[in-house]
Write a protein that holds these residues in place. Sequence first.
Motif, PDB file in Angstrom:
ATOM      1  N   GLY A 168      12.059  84.613  -5.705  1.00  0.00           N
ATOM      2  CA  GLY A 168      13.494  84.580  -5.947  1.00  0.00           C
ATOM      3  C   GLY A 168      14.271  83.507  -5.225  1.00  0.00           C
ATOM      4  O   GLY A 168      15.486  83.403  -5.433  1.00  0.00           O
ATOM      5  N   VAL A 169      13.644  82.710  -4.372  1.00  0.00           N
ATOM      6  CA  VAL A 169      14.376  81.615  -3.720  1.00  0.00           C
ATOM      7  C   VAL A 169      14.847  80.642  -4.793  1.00  0.00           C
ATOM      8  O   VAL A 169      14.057  80.192  -5.623  1.00  0.00           O
ATOM      9  CB  VAL A 169      13.477  80.887  -2.699  1.00  0.00           C
ATOM     10  CG1 VAL A 169      14.212  79.705  -2.086  1.00  0.00           C
ATOM     11  CG2 VAL A 169      13.023  81.858  -1.610  1.00  0.00           C
ATOM     12  N   SER A 170      16.127  80.295  -4.788  1.00  0.00           N
ATOM     13  CA  SER A 170      16.700  79.542  -5.910  1.00  0.00           C
ATOM     14  C   SER A 170      16.844  78.052  -5.649  1.00  0.00           C
ATOM     15  O   SER A 170      17.036  77.275  -6.589  1.00  0.00           O
ATOM     16  CB  SER A 170      18.073  80.113  -6.275  1.00  0.00           C
ATOM     17  OG  SER A 170      18.958  80.019  -5.170  1.00  0.00           O
ATOM     18  N   HIS A 171      16.757  77.617  -4.391  1.00  0.00           N
ATOM     19  CA  HIS A 171      16.874  76.189  -4.077  1.00  0.00           C
ATOM     20  C   HIS A 171      15.714  75.798  -3.158  1.00  0.00           C
ATOM     21  O   HIS A 171      15.605  76.303  -2.030  1.00  0.00           O
ATOM     22  CB  HIS A 171      18.209  75.886  -3.390  1.00  0.00           C
ATOM     23  CG  HIS A 171      19.391  76.049  -4.290  1.00  0.00           C
ATOM     24  ND1 HIS A 171      19.933  77.282  -4.586  1.00  0.00           N
ATOM     25  CD2 HIS A 171      20.128  75.134  -4.977  1.00  0.00           C
ATOM     26  CE1 HIS A 171      20.958  77.128  -5.404  1.00  0.00           C
ATOM     27  NE2 HIS A 171      21.101  75.836  -5.664  1.00  0.00           N
ATOM     28  N   ILE A 172      14.860  74.898  -3.649  1.00  0.00           N
ATOM     29  CA  ILE A 172      13.673  74.505  -2.906  1.00  0.00           C
ATOM     30  C   ILE A 172      13.580  72.981  -2.895  1.00  0.00           C
ATOM     31  O   ILE A 172      13.658  72.343  -3.951  1.00  0.00           O
ATOM     32  CB  ILE A 172      12.388  75.095  -3.518  1.00  0.00           C
ATOM     33  CG1 ILE A 172      12.466  76.633  -3.540  1.00  0.00           C
ATOM     34  CG2 ILE A 172      11.158  74.640  -2.736  1.00  0.00           C
ATOM     35  CD1 ILE A 172      11.265  77.291  -4.205  1.00  0.00           C
ATOM     36  N   ARG A 173      13.413  72.428  -1.701  1.00  0.00           N
ATOM     37  CA  ARG A 173      13.205  70.982  -1.561  1.00  0.00           C
ATOM     38  C   ARG A 173      11.755  70.746  -1.149  1.00  0.00           C
ATOM     39  O   ARG A 173      11.271  71.351  -0.192  1.00  0.00           O
ATOM     40  CB  ARG A 173      14.146  70.393  -0.517  1.00  0.00           C
ATOM     41  CG  ARG A 173      13.989  68.869  -0.326  1.00  0.00           C
ATOM     42  CD  ARG A 173      14.959  68.364   0.729  1.00  0.00           C
ATOM     43  NE  ARG A 173      16.340  68.563   0.302  1.00  0.00           N
ATOM     44  CZ  ARG A 173      17.385  68.558   1.131  1.00  0.00           C
ATOM     45  NH1 ARG A 173      17.195  68.358   2.432  1.00  0.00           N
ATOM     46  NH2 ARG A 173      18.597  68.746   0.674  1.00  0.00           N
ATOM     47  N   VAL A 212       9.493  79.827 -13.392  1.00  0.00           N
ATOM     48  CA  VAL A 212      10.841  80.158 -12.907  1.00  0.00           C
ATOM     49  C   VAL A 212      11.785  78.997 -13.247  1.00  0.00           C
ATOM     50  O   VAL A 212      12.133  78.201 -12.369  1.00  0.00           O
ATOM     51  CB  VAL A 212      10.832  80.445 -11.390  1.00  0.00           C
ATOM     52  CG1 VAL A 212      10.279  81.820 -11.097  1.00  0.00           C
ATOM     53  CG2 VAL A 212       9.979  79.403 -10.657  1.00  0.00           C
ATOM     54  N   PRO A 213      12.189  78.871 -14.504  1.00  0.00           N
ATOM     55  CA  PRO A 213      12.966  77.693 -14.917  1.00  0.00           C
ATOM     56  C   PRO A 213      14.335  77.581 -14.264  1.00  0.00           C
ATOM     57  O   PRO A 213      14.927  76.501 -14.276  1.00  0.00           O
ATOM     58  CB  PRO A 213      13.093  77.887 -16.437  1.00  0.00           C
ATOM     59  CG  PRO A 213      12.915  79.354 -16.658  1.00  0.00           C
ATOM     60  CD  PRO A 213      11.945  79.798 -15.624  1.00  0.00           C
ATOM     61  N   TRP A 214      14.846  78.666 -13.704  1.00  0.00           N
ATOM     62  CA  TRP A 214      16.187  78.636 -13.114  1.00  0.00           C
ATOM     63  C   TRP A 214      16.219  78.093 -11.684  1.00  0.00           C
ATOM     64  O   TRP A 214      17.285  77.838 -11.139  1.00  0.00           O
ATOM     65  CB  TRP A 214      16.772  80.057 -13.104  1.00  0.00           C
ATOM     66  CG  TRP A 214      15.948  81.020 -12.307  1.00  0.00           C
ATOM     67  CD1 TRP A 214      15.968  81.229 -10.952  1.00  0.00           C
ATOM     68  CD2 TRP A 214      14.922  81.877 -12.821  1.00  0.00           C
ATOM     69  NE1 TRP A 214      15.048  82.160 -10.593  1.00  0.00           N
ATOM     70  CE2 TRP A 214      14.389  82.588 -11.713  1.00  0.00           C
ATOM     71  CE3 TRP A 214      14.415  82.126 -14.090  1.00  0.00           C
ATOM     72  CZ2 TRP A 214      13.376  83.525 -11.860  1.00  0.00           C
ATOM     73  CZ3 TRP A 214      13.405  83.071 -14.230  1.00  0.00           C
ATOM     74  CH2 TRP A 214      12.885  83.747 -13.129  1.00  0.00           C
ATOM     75  N   VAL A 215      15.061  77.914 -11.054  1.00  0.00           N
ATOM     76  CA  VAL A 215      15.023  77.414  -9.676  1.00  0.00           C
ATOM     77  C   VAL A 215      15.443  75.945  -9.660  1.00  0.00           C
ATOM     78  O   VAL A 215      15.022  75.139 -10.486  1.00  0.00           O
ATOM     79  CB  VAL A 215      13.610  77.568  -9.080  1.00  0.00           C
ATOM     80  CG1 VAL A 215      13.531  76.892  -7.709  1.00  0.00           C
ATOM     81  CG2 VAL A 215      13.251  79.045  -8.950  1.00  0.00           C
ATOM     82  N   HIS A 216      16.263  75.584  -8.676  1.00  0.00           N
ATOM     83  CA  HIS A 216      16.715  74.199  -8.506  1.00  0.00           C
ATOM     84  C   HIS A 216      15.766  73.492  -7.540  1.00  0.00           C
ATOM     85  O   HIS A 216      15.453  74.018  -6.473  1.00  0.00           O
ATOM     86  CB  HIS A 216      18.146  74.164  -7.965  1.00  0.00           C
ATOM     87  CG  HIS A 216      19.153  74.758  -8.897  1.00  0.00           C
ATOM     88  ND1 HIS A 216      19.888  74.018  -9.783  1.00  0.00           N
ATOM     89  CD2 HIS A 216      19.531  76.050  -9.094  1.00  0.00           C
ATOM     90  CE1 HIS A 216      20.697  74.801 -10.480  1.00  0.00           C
ATOM     91  NE2 HIS A 216      20.490  76.048 -10.076  1.00  0.00           N
ATOM     92  N   TRP A 217      15.339  72.277  -7.920  1.00  0.00           N
ATOM     93  CA  TRP A 217      14.363  71.547  -7.136  1.00  0.00           C
ATOM     94  C   TRP A 217      14.916  70.204  -6.685  1.00  0.00           C
ATOM     95  O   TRP A 217      15.681  69.560  -7.397  1.00  0.00           O
ATOM     96  CB  TRP A 217      13.094  71.290  -7.955  1.00  0.00           C
ATOM     97  CG  TRP A 217      12.440  72.511  -8.481  1.00  0.00           C
ATOM     98  CD1 TRP A 217      12.672  73.116  -9.681  1.00  0.00           C
ATOM     99  CD2 TRP A 217      11.440  73.308  -7.829  1.00  0.00           C
ATOM    100  NE1 TRP A 217      11.879  74.228  -9.828  1.00  0.00           N
ATOM    101  CE2 TRP A 217      11.112  74.368  -8.706  1.00  0.00           C
ATOM    102  CE3 TRP A 217      10.781  73.211  -6.604  1.00  0.00           C
ATOM    103  CZ2 TRP A 217      10.156  75.328  -8.381  1.00  0.00           C
ATOM    104  CZ3 TRP A 217       9.837  74.171  -6.288  1.00  0.00           C
ATOM    105  CH2 TRP A 217       9.530  75.218  -7.167  1.00  0.00           C
ATOM    106  N   GLN A 218      14.469  69.793  -5.521  1.00  0.00           N
ATOM    107  CA  GLN A 218      14.655  68.420  -5.052  1.00  0.00           C
ATOM    108  C   GLN A 218      13.286  67.931  -4.598  1.00  0.00           C
ATOM    109  O   GLN A 218      12.683  68.506  -3.700  1.00  0.00           O
ATOM    110  CB  GLN A 218      15.659  68.343  -3.888  1.00  0.00           C
ATOM    111  CG  GLN A 218      17.094  68.571  -4.304  1.00  0.00           C
ATOM    112  CD  GLN A 218      18.067  68.458  -3.148  1.00  0.00           C
ATOM    113  OE1 GLN A 218      17.662  68.442  -1.982  1.00  0.00           O
ATOM    114  NE2 GLN A 218      19.344  68.390  -3.453  1.00  0.00           N
ATOM    115  N   CYS A 219      12.791  66.884  -5.242  1.00  0.00           N
ATOM    116  CA  CYS A 219      11.443  66.387  -4.978  1.00  0.00           C
ATOM    117  C   CYS A 219      11.518  65.023  -4.284  1.00  0.00           C
ATOM    118  O   CYS A 219      12.028  64.059  -4.868  1.00  0.00           O
ATOM    119  CB  CYS A 219      10.660  66.271  -6.281  1.00  0.00           C
ATOM    120  SG  CYS A 219      10.461  67.849  -7.138  1.00  0.00           S
TER     121      CYS A 219
END
Length: 532
Positions: A168-173, A212-219
């Motif tokens: 459930g974490v929604s913002h992951i870098r 989990v398409p709703w998770v926001h990513w920074q790569c």
Amino acid sequence: MSECEARPRVVSGGQKHTTSGGRTKNMSSWFERQLSSHQVQLAVTALVSGITVAGLIYGGQTIRRRVATDQLKASIPPLDEEHQGQRLTDFGAALPVSSAAKEDDRVAALAGRAQQGDYDDALIDEQLTRTASFLTKPRFQILRSSFVIVVGLGGVGSHCTSALARSGVSHIRLIDFDQVTLSSLNRHAVATLADVGTPKVQCVRKRLEAVVPWVHWQCLNEVWREDKGQRLLGAWGSGNGRRPDYVVDAIDNIDSKVELLKYCHQNGIKVVSSMGAGCKSDPTSIFVADISASIEDPLSRTTRRKLKLAGVGEGIPVVYSTEKPGPGKAQLLPLPEEEFLKGKVDELSVLPDFRARILPVLGTMPAIFGYVAANFVILEITGYPHESGSGKVREKMYDSILSGLQGLEERLARDAGQDPLGLKIPVTKEDIAYLVEETFRGKSVVSGLPTRLALTRWRKPKHGYKVDQRWDGQKFSKVQLQDLVCMTKEEAATHEKEVLKGEKSPEVFYDVDVVQMVDRRQREEQEYRRYR
């Protein structure tokens, strides 16, 4: 040839002419007559005019074609995410689009909409319902709004990221400089053969977007460095964005790991660090504890020592294994001898200062390390009650060893005819932990036993046992850390009787192997003493 054939012909006027000369004159006369003809002149003029007109038409068409080609090229947009190129066959035809590529495009499009809010919340709630039920709604909402950074996307980091996103974490870098390799597929959480050669950060994002398409990513496909810390570990978004709730250190390079942990500790950023999963095979020996209490882990030991040099002795939770090495178990594989003979072994690393040797890894162990780290982060962020094994058992052991050392110094003072009342020793519980765990590896130098440990002087003082009483109201022993060795309590009692109070030296009382072991450990302690 006969004379008749060679003799020239005689014509009127007495002049002699050869046959070829007459033919040339007749041909010239014919051309003169034709050029003077009006019809021939008209034909030549028409031919020249036709050639000129054809040249002008062809030149004009060439210019128009070039202009049209330039305009067409200018109308083609540059390649980007919106306009992507496609490889052609040798005959200029488009390659057929594979079903996998179509699925990737569909997943990317769905994730793009979901991250912009175009996704049914009821579907998210249904997918995460078990996690929400476990944590309860208030804690689950905290997790849903959290921001976590994972540094290192190998076996540990990829499994940790997968667990955080699925929970459930929604913002992951994601931060990692490396690419997926064929040899890493035995332990990577989501990589496939199709991902070999691609950046790990993009691989993890792409594969988890399908879950989990709703998770926001920074790569961020780059190496962690301290001078980049403010940007790499900065807030989410511009301005006063959300600071990371937790950082997961899954780096396997010691220097980079130490820099990251030091930066987090100094800047008040919560971090959990994964120690070495290589050469480990027992999942029941994996624990979470403060780095000061971690034992039987070479990576943890080296990291602790370098952190102490940087002024960080505790306050960093780590995932580590207490599994002990032994005969028949996997070990770090050395480089072949021919590589050393070539020189410049460090050039075999992917980057400067990164390891070049092969670390045997059982694929299940990095996964367990990663899930333990993710579990710890989830419980910490949500405030769920948990105990991380802070080394309370070892703390009691250190108290016991310190008390035993205090008693030994008092007995030696009494035997030397000095009053031991109020005697203090310049050794702390942290010193005890350092000597036992770092210098002597948690074992007796005599028997190698790890239980009922004690610290004792190795030799008699050269000038006899004396208590320092230079200051009124204060007296203390002059024992130093380099004077002490680790034994079992039974061995220490015999050592006190035969060596410290008797007439035997260690070289006489112990085997040469024991003496050499003590010398090695004491030299090592002296080398690392400057780090403390």
